[in-house]
Design an enzyme around this catalytic site. Structure first.
Site, PDB file in Angstrom:
ATOM      1  N   HIS A 423       0.746  -0.999  -0.212  1.00  0.00           N
ATOM      2  CA  HIS A 423      -0.149  -0.024   0.272  1.00  0.00           C
ATOM      3  C   HIS A 423       0.853   1.074  -0.304  1.00  0.00           C
ATOM      4  CE1 HIS A 423      -2.427   3.072   1.764  1.00  0.00           C
ATOM      5  NE2 HIS A 423      -3.899   2.717   1.027  1.00  0.00           N
ATOM      6  N   CYS A 799      -2.630  -2.254 -15.580  1.00  0.00           N
ATOM      7  CA  CYS A 799      -2.538  -1.097 -14.919  1.00  0.00           C
ATOM      8  C   CYS A 799      -2.118  -1.389 -13.586  1.00  0.00           C
ATOM      9  CB  CYS A 799      -4.378  -0.690 -14.977  1.00  0.00           C
ATOM     10  SG  CYS A 799      -5.363  -2.057 -13.821  1.00  0.00           S
TER      11      CYS A 799
END
Length: 844
Positions: A423, A799
């Site tokens: 993250h 992506c």
């Protein structure tokens, strides 16, 4: 000798090539072709040097006949790539008592003795591999020091110092050849990218003395700054010196006129003018900025060598671009001369490579750039620091979506856990925020707001550190920085790259600020907008939590009505910023519990905000926790079971598209469904989205179009892409989660052992850093082929964070993908990498 392919006199027509004799030998031949004053030189091929290492010397007498009988010689290495290094050069071969006596008459006794002493020491250390300490007891200078050096050599070797030029040259050649084959040397050059069987050539050159009664000395000169690449005659010159002494001599002169002291230009203007002319000729004919190594002997200029100018990343770009502007090289070659990853150093602040570094610890370089600030240990403290105008570094064991506001406020982030696609890494790259994750050699004591280093130092909140996200290090204090360099040369390079590449480059952008960065870097649209990040902004999180706690569908819709205008505003901004470029918006993806507080204090605040008993809030949060959230109720599964969220988002997207289309070209939004595994999931979501589109058309009286696609990030979605494609306009492969699920690896935890796996060759490379072509790549190929088979006009892309990786872009081009999408700050890297791939295909 002149035409011997292995032992050849360097002439304009000699059989010399970089691949057989090395770069230095080939450069000297090119200088000879330009009629520059290069001393006589003999080149030994890789094969000849390998033969010497095996004990078979070339014809030493034949080599020596190419030079005057009294000439001293030097031997230098000539590897295929100068960056691979090689053994140390040996100067003044042939020095003995007789030659010393002659030099005493011409140079003076002390300078001649100093030359001889230097040769004895160099021969002992680099040829005979003796301990340098053997010369520590030498006192005095001149003839006295020489006699002590010769005596020390004789004591150590129990033999007299070799006196003949042939004997000395043979020993030097054998020593240098064997040194190249040594284990340490081989490992060192392999670490620099050399193949295991890389060859070494040697050049034997007549010494041009930089010592004499007239003006004599040695030095280097170049026409550009190594730091900026801009035109600047620079270098150093040291009188009465040899080789590259000028680079290390404190008494070196300036090259050009300088108010601070004497210069070569003033001292010998004719030699200076010749030297500059030679450097300009070398630039034009060798098609490169070269550093000229030269010697002046009694006022006479000699060119000893030419090497490629050492350069920073920003200088690399400017030099390549300027050579193309001046028609020295074509633009395509200028593009090929810049390593895509070096652009990272132009896009972000960097620690000056010459700055002193006090390294506290290191981890995975997750997001490039460097920043200095005071340590803070919570997102709230980061926001408080930003409000006071203080730069801060956010420290977390690992970040979560709840930390995003703190990450926006911080100048850099460091985490104890995580990998290249964790993250913190993903968000850091998106924000252009320096980030180092997986720091295992610093102890994180977040409750105490302290960091403890392995050498016993303890850092507390408020201490100043610097995060070098380019190299993955944490530094104490505030070293000198270099600012980003997005100048005219960078812009020209990017324009040329766009003219060559044949695959689209979009950006992953979650906020208007991200979108503006993507636009500034000329991304061709947004390939991934992660809408969930919008809900963590101030004023939205509480509303989001209220929606989560709503008991019925109607209650959820009522709360979501308050979020609708916020989302709509976000999307209007994105559409306006991208100015007609495509914007692909991913519907809500994470599990809902990520929006809920995990600590008791946060839960108490939430209970007060919702006017609920703390026990009810705690119980509800506990009931929503999952054993494996990554594989739980998230993505399309939320869209199917809690459809109100996707309905609100679809309405916000369509209303924003209608608004942004007023007075301009129609906006065609792209809506992407995350975490799909089955065709039926797409059918259910599509039916609801179509219904919302019809409702917005009826409400506004405006017809619009949109494209709905699927984010392929589960292995099953890749395998069933043919079925899914029937209901999708595009397939965008989310390689972060697809890699995670294919390997059964947590991208947040894999960093703990990944270096061991790579070191032991379990994996060639970290699959979260470089796309796994064999495994994950096969799923991409299967998915794209099956998708195109079912729907030939379907758009294909990736992506995930691999989208900015040059090797991954190569794979996507070969697989027929339409575009790649990556973090905004990686867009220039991707543009250049794509251009180089297209150029390479044309060359082949």
């Amino acid at each position: 000798m002149q035409n011997n392919p292995n032992t050849t006199l360097v002439t304009a027509t000699a059989p010399i090539a970089t691949a057989t004799h090395g770069g230095r030998a080939k450069c000297l031949q090119r200088l000879a072709r330009l009629d520059l004053p290069v001393p006589p030189t003999v080149a030994l091929s890789f094969d000849a040097v390998q033969s010497i290492a095996s004990g078979h010397l070339p014809d030493i007498d034949a080599i020596l006949r190419q030079f005057p009988q009294d000439a001293l010689l030097c031997v230098r290495p000539s590897s295929e790539d100068p960056d691979w290094g090689g053994p140390s050069a040996i100067l003044n071969i042939g020095m003995n008592d007789s030659r010393h006596g002659v030099l005493c008459d011409t140079l003076g006794r002390d300078p001649a003795s100093a030359l001889f002493t230097r040769f004895v020491q160099s021969f002992a250390i680099h040829v005979d591999r003796l301990d340098p300490d053997m010369f520590d007891d030498i006192t005095g200078e001149g003839a006295e020091a020489l006699q002590q050096a010769l005596a020390a050599y004789e004591r150590e070797t129990e033999t007299a110092f070799p006196t003949t030029r042939a004997e000395q040259l043979a020993s030097v050649l054998k020593s240098m050849a064997r040194a190249w084959d040594g284990t340490s040397a081989r490992l060192l050059r392999q670490a620099k990218g050399a193949p295991a069987d890389a060859g070494l050539g040697l050049v034997i050159q007549q010494m041009a003395f930089g010592i004499g009664q007239g003006e004599s000395g040695s030095g280097v000169l170049q026409l550009v700054s190594s730091k900026t690449g801009k035109p600047q005659i620079t270098g150093r010159y040291l009188r009465q010196s040899q080789g590259r002494d000028a680079l290390f001599g404190d008494a070196s002169l300036y090259i050009t006129r300088d108010d601070r002291g004497p210069s070569l230009e003033e001292l010998v203007p004719d030699c200076f003018a010749q030297l500059v002319d030679h450097a300009r000729l070398m630039r034009a004919k060798l098609r490169e900025e070269m550093q000229v190594e030269f010697t002046i002997e009694n006022g006479q200029l000699h060119i000893l060598d030419g090497v490629r100018v050492a350069r920073s990343s920003r200088a690399t770009v400017r030099i390549a671009v300027q050579l193309a502007r001046d028609d020295v090289i074509p633009r395509q070659e200028a593009l090929m001369r810049v390593e895509p990853r070096t652009l990272n150093e132009l896009l972000h602040r960097q620690v000056d490579r010459h700055a002193k570094r006090d390294v506290l610890g290191s981890g995975i370089a997750a997001s490039p750039g460097a920043a200095t600030g005071r340590l803070v240990f919570t997102a709230e403290d980061a926001q408080a620091s930003a409000s006071r105008g203080e730069d801060c570094i956010l420290v977390r064991r690992e970040t979560s979506p709840e930390d995003i506001r703190g990450m926006h406020a911080a100048k850099a982030v460091i985490t104890e856990r995580g990998g290249i696609t964790s993250h913190a890494a993903v968000i850091g790259r998106g924000l252009g925020l320096p980030c180092v994750v997986g720091i295992s050699n610093i102890r994180f004591q977040t409750r105490k707001s302290q960091l403890s280093t392995q050498d016993g130092r303890v850092l507390s909140a408020g201490d100043i550190v610097t995060v070098d996200g380019t190299n993955g290090t944490i530094l104490l204090g505030a070293p000198a920085m270099l600012e980003p360099a997005l100048d005219d040369a960078f812009q020209d390079l990017m324009d040329w790259a766009d003219a060559e590449r044949d695959i689209g480059i979009r950006a992953n952008a979650d906020t208007p600020a991200d979108a503006q960065t993507a636009r500034n870097f000329a991304a061709q649209g947004i390939g991934l907008c992660r809408t969930e990040h919008m809900f963590f902004e101030a004023g939205r999180l509480t509303v989001m939590r209220e929606m989560i706690f709503a008991e019925t569908s109607d209650d959820r819709r009522a709360v979501l009505e308050r979020l609708l205008p916020m989302q709509r505003t976000d999307f209007v901004q994105l559409f306006n910023i991208m100015q007609g470029q495509p914007v692909c918006i991913r519907l809500f993806d994470p599990p809902l519990h990520e929006f809920l507080p995990v600590d008791r204090a946060g839960q108490g605040e939430l209970a007060a905000a919702l006017d609920l008993p703390l026990s009810d809030v705690t119980r509800r949060i506990e009931s929503m926790m999952e054993y494996n959230p990554m594989l739980g109720l998230r993505g399309v599964r939320l869209g199917v079971t809690v459809p109100e969220i996707y309905e609100m988002q679809a309405r916000a997207i369509f209303q924003a598209a209608v608004f942004a289309s007023k007075g301009g070209a129609p906006v065609v939004p792209e809506i992407m469904i995350p975490l799909v595994s089955a065709k039926r999931e797409v059918e259910l979501v599509r039916s609801r989205v179509d219904a919302i589109a019809a409702a917005v058309t009826a409400e506004t009286g405006v017809d619009f179009t949109y494209r709905l696609g699927v984010m392929v990030e589960t292995p099953r979605a890749a395998l069933r892409a043919g079925d899914i494609a029937e209901h999708a306009s595009f397939l965008s492969f989310g390689t972060n989660d697809l890699t995670q699920m294919t390997y059964g690896l947590s991208r947040d935890d894999a960093g703990r052992f990944m270096s061991d796996y790579v070191r032991q060759e379990v994996f060639v490379e970290d699959p979260f850093h470089t796309l796994d072509i064999d495994g994950v790549g096969e799923l991409l190929q299967l998915g794209s082929a099956r998708g195109r088979s079912a729907r030939p006009d379907i758009t294909l892309s990736i992506c995930g964070e691999h989208g900015g990786n040059p090797e991954s872009i190569a794979f996507c081009r070969s697989a027929g993908f339409d575009y790649v999408s990556c973090s905004p700050f990686r867009v220039p890297v991707a543009r250049l990498a794509a251009a180089q791939l297209a150029i390479a295909d044309k060359i082949e």
